[in-house]
Design an enzyme around this catalytic site. Structure first.
Site, PDB file in Angstrom:
ATOM      1  CG  ASN A  98      -2.138  -0.926   0.951  1.00  0.00           C
ATOM      2  OD1 ASN A  98      -2.274  -1.512  -0.127  1.00  0.00           O
ATOM      3  ND2 ASN A  98      -2.984  -1.088   1.961  1.00  0.00           N
ATOM      4  CB  CYS A 101     -14.966  -3.407  -3.754  1.00  0.00           C
ATOM      5  SG  CYS A 101     -13.678  -4.125  -2.753  1.00  0.00           S
ATOM      6  NE  ARG A 132     -12.255  -0.319  -1.011  1.00  0.00           N
ATOM      7  CZ  ARG A 132     -11.108  -0.980  -1.053  1.00  0.00           C
ATOM      8  NH1 ARG A 132     -11.086  -2.240  -1.391  1.00  0.00           N
ATOM      9  NH2 ARG A 132      -9.974  -0.385  -0.764  1.00  0.00           N
ATOM     10  CG  ASP A 165      -5.970  -3.261   5.116  1.00  0.00           C
ATOM     11  OD1 ASP A 165      -7.168  -3.375   4.793  1.00  0.00           O
ATOM     12  OD2 ASP A 165      -5.157  -2.568   4.470  1.00  0.00           O
TER      13      ASP A 165
HETATM   14  C1  UD1 Z   1      -6.857   1.898   1.550  1.00  0.00           C
HETATM   15  C2  UD1 Z   1      -6.019   0.642   1.513  1.00  0.00           C
HETATM   16  C3  UD1 Z   1      -6.816  -0.532   2.061  1.00  0.00           C
HETATM   17  C4  UD1 Z   1      -7.369  -0.204   3.446  1.00  0.00           C
HETATM   18  C5  UD1 Z   1      -8.121   1.114   3.438  1.00  0.00           C
HETATM   19  C6  UD1 Z   1      -8.522   1.569   4.829  1.00  0.00           C
HETATM   20  C7  UD1 Z   1      -4.540   1.000  -0.376  1.00  0.00           C
HETATM   21  C8  UD1 Z   1      -4.206   0.646  -1.772  1.00  0.00           C
HETATM   22  N1  UD1 Z   1      -5.643   0.405   0.127  1.00  0.00           N
HETATM   23  O1  UD1 Z   1      -7.989   1.687   0.711  1.00  0.00           O
HETATM   24  O2  UD1 Z   1      -5.951  -1.663   2.128  1.00  0.00           O
HETATM   25  O3  UD1 Z   1      -8.258  -1.231   3.846  1.00  0.00           O
HETATM   26  O4  UD1 Z   1      -7.285   2.155   2.889  1.00  0.00           O
HETATM   27  O5  UD1 Z   1      -7.426   1.666   5.657  1.00  0.00           O
HETATM   28  O6  UD1 Z   1      -3.873   1.764   0.268  1.00  0.00           O
HETATM   29  N2  UD1 Z   1     -14.696   6.611   1.060  1.00  0.00           N
HETATM   30  C9  UD1 Z   1     -15.726   7.395   0.590  1.00  0.00           C
HETATM   31  N3  UD1 Z   1     -15.486   8.207  -0.491  1.00  0.00           N
HETATM   32  C10 UD1 Z   1     -14.259   8.285  -1.094  1.00  0.00           C
HETATM   33  C11 UD1 Z   1     -13.222   7.485  -0.608  1.00  0.00           C
HETATM   34  C12 UD1 Z   1     -13.463   6.662   0.483  1.00  0.00           C
HETATM   35  O7  UD1 Z   1     -16.845   7.355   1.110  1.00  0.00           O
HETATM   36  O8  UD1 Z   1     -14.109   9.056  -2.054  1.00  0.00           O
HETATM   37  C13 UD1 Z   1     -14.932   5.716   2.217  1.00  0.00           C
HETATM   38  C14 UD1 Z   1     -14.751   4.226   1.876  1.00  0.00           C
HETATM   39  O9  UD1 Z   1     -15.926   3.670   1.318  1.00  0.00           O
HETATM   40  C15 UD1 Z   1     -14.409   3.640   3.233  1.00  0.00           C
HETATM   41  C16 UD1 Z   1     -13.594   4.757   3.885  1.00  0.00           C
HETATM   42  O10 UD1 Z   1     -13.921   5.945   3.186  1.00  0.00           O
HETATM   43  O11 UD1 Z   1     -15.568   3.425   3.986  1.00  0.00           O
HETATM   44  C17 UD1 Z   1     -12.095   4.556   3.844  1.00  0.00           C
HETATM   45  O12 UD1 Z   1     -11.726   4.238   2.515  1.00  0.00           O
HETATM   46  P1  UD1 Z   1     -10.292   4.608   1.930  1.00  0.00           P
HETATM   47  O13 UD1 Z   1      -9.399   5.071   3.015  1.00  0.00           O
HETATM   48  O14 UD1 Z   1     -10.480   5.485   0.746  1.00  0.00           O
HETATM   49  O15 UD1 Z   1      -9.783   3.185   1.441  1.00  0.00           O
HETATM   50  P2  UD1 Z   1      -8.831   2.948   0.212  1.00  0.00           P
HETATM   51  O16 UD1 Z   1      -7.941   4.115   0.071  1.00  0.00           O
HETATM   52  O17 UD1 Z   1      -9.617   2.482  -0.965  1.00  0.00           O
END
Ligand code: UD1
Length: 420
Positions: free
Chosen positions: A23, A116, A121, A307
């Protein structure tokens, strides 16, 4: 398709070398789009997600020379700015190219990642922030079409929710923007911190690194020179092997690890009875024969990581008492529960809270991996199950665990990789 076959064992013993963090590697590879030179990255894990992102960059016209744990990426010859569905559908983190391509070339198209296994997500926060920076964004035929012909412009952005890849995307977009961007409610994960540090060391001034308020001073469209660097150790891989030691009540040493990044995980293992000897870059876990139950709530860093939720759930099946595990980040991240139940685990699910009534005798059987970390929970359960466990659909594990079979075999696990 391959599957893993594990036989329950008495204990593990030895040292496991931790690989570079998947990550952290993904945003750092995307960051090379901001560079005018060829960038050397060391300590990359050999996992499918890294190959996927390098393939995406290659499709855009970049050259990527990846061998052992090193890559040399040259993005100066990128001609394409469209990340197509065939790649994005296999890895959601492909969205990480949106910010850097848009800020460098003034336009970018990325396929919408879609649903997903662990939840919806959405990426709305990435898009809203880019719009605030002046990008015009349209969603057409399943693609995000973003344009900013005169470049992005720094501004004040407040994320409604903490997002890890969203923070990385906007940091990279802001790096070449005109003026300063202030990002409030930014993610503070070590992987985001490393991205900030590398940019800050290479000509993009960033204030507030490691805090929830980042101030990024854009270069006004000028690409940067990025010196060689090494990816930080994978804290989730390390946490998984610590759980392997705890569940088998074994003493194991992890090398090439950063103990500071694992504070919340070590604290929970300690509550469950383990103790540790730490050096600057090793952790030796001294297990307890009596695994105690635990209460866990997943949250953003520095709190307990989502994670690691699946692995601790597997560990809780061997605790003497009732553990309660609450998932706060993703709405559907308990797919491993039904597979663990098939192995004999006594788990009750109520919305986003799992109650594990330990201690359970687990039996080997055929189980299915459903996502990356859920798969590693099944590996942990299989290590202590009676008899043979066959874990199918291990392409999920291949996405994020570097040489898992070899690493576990070297410390005494009975594990084979077989063809279906
Ligand atoms: C990253 C990690 C993943 C980890 C997650 C949370 C990488 C490649 N992946 O995923 O392994 O499980 O962080 O620690 O680094 N959300 C929204 N809108 C957005 C973006 C996010 O609502 O535009 C929400 C998501 O649905 C989720 C939360 O925010 O509920 C956190 O998601 P996010 O931190 O964005 O996860 P990733 O970056 O996809």
């Amino acid at each position: 398709m391959d599957y893993l076959q594990l036989e329950g064992i008495k204990s593990l013993n030895g040292t496991i070398k931790i690989s570079g963090a998947k990550n952290a590697s993904l945003p750092l590879i995307a960051m090379t789009i901001l560079a005018k030179n060829s960038v050397h990255i060391k300590n990359l894990p050999s996992v499918v997600d890294i190959n996927t992102l390098l393939k995406l960059l290659t499709n855009l016209g970049a050259s990527c020379d990846f061998h052992d744990d090193k890559v040399l990426v040259n993005t100066s010859n990128i001609t394409e700015t469209k990340a197509t569905y065939d790649i994005v559908k296999t890895m959601r983190a492909s969205i990480l190219v949106l910010g850097p391509i848009l800020t460098r070339f003034g336009h970018c198209e990325v396929s919408l990642p879609g649903g997903c296994a662990i939840g919806q997500r959405p990426i709305d926060l990435h898009l809203k922030a880019l719009e605030q920076m002046g990008a015009k964004i349209d969603i057409k035929s399943g693609y995000i079409e973003a344009s900013a012909p005169n470049g992005l412009v720094g501004c004040d952005i407040i994320f409604d929710k903490i997002t890890v890849t969203g923070t990385a995307n906007i940091i990279m977009a802001a790096a070449l923007a005109h003026g300063n961007t202030t990002l409030t409610n930014a993610a503070r994960e070590p992987e985001v911190v490393q991205l900030c540090e590398i940019l800050n060391d290479n000509g993009v001034k960033i204030e507030g690194i490691g805090t929830a308020i980042l101030s990024i001073h854009g270069t006004g469209g000028k690409c940067i020179d990025i010196k060689e660097f090494s990816v930080i150790p994978d804290r989730i891989e390390a946490g998984t092997y610590l759980c392997a030691a705890a569940i088998t009540r074994s003493e194991l040493t992890l090398s090439h690890v950063e103990p500071k990044h694992l504070s919340s995980v070590l604290a929970k293992l300690q509550e469950m009875g383990s103790s540790f000897t730490l050096t600057k870059d090793t952790i030796t876990i001294h297990p307890s024969s009596d695994i105690k139950p635990v209460k866990i709530v997943t949250q953003e860093y520095p709190a307990f990581p989502t994670d690691m939720q699946a692995q601790f759930l597997a560990l809780a099946t061997q605790a003497n008492g009732v553990s309660i595990i609450e998932e706060r980040l993703f709405e559907n991240r308990f797919m491993h529960v039904s597979e663990l139940q098939r192995m004999g685990a006594d788990i009750t699910l109520n919305g986003n809270i799992a109650t594990v009534n330990g201690k359970n005798t687990l039996s080997g059987t055929d189980v299915m991996a459903t996502d990356l970390r859920a798969s590693s929970a099944l590996v942990l359960a299989a290590l202590v199950a009676d008899g043979i466990t066959n874990i199918h659909r291990i392409y999920h594990l291949d996405r994020g665990y570097d040489k898992l079979k070899e690493k576990l075999q070297a410390v005494g696990a009975k594990i084979k990789r077989l063809k279906e």
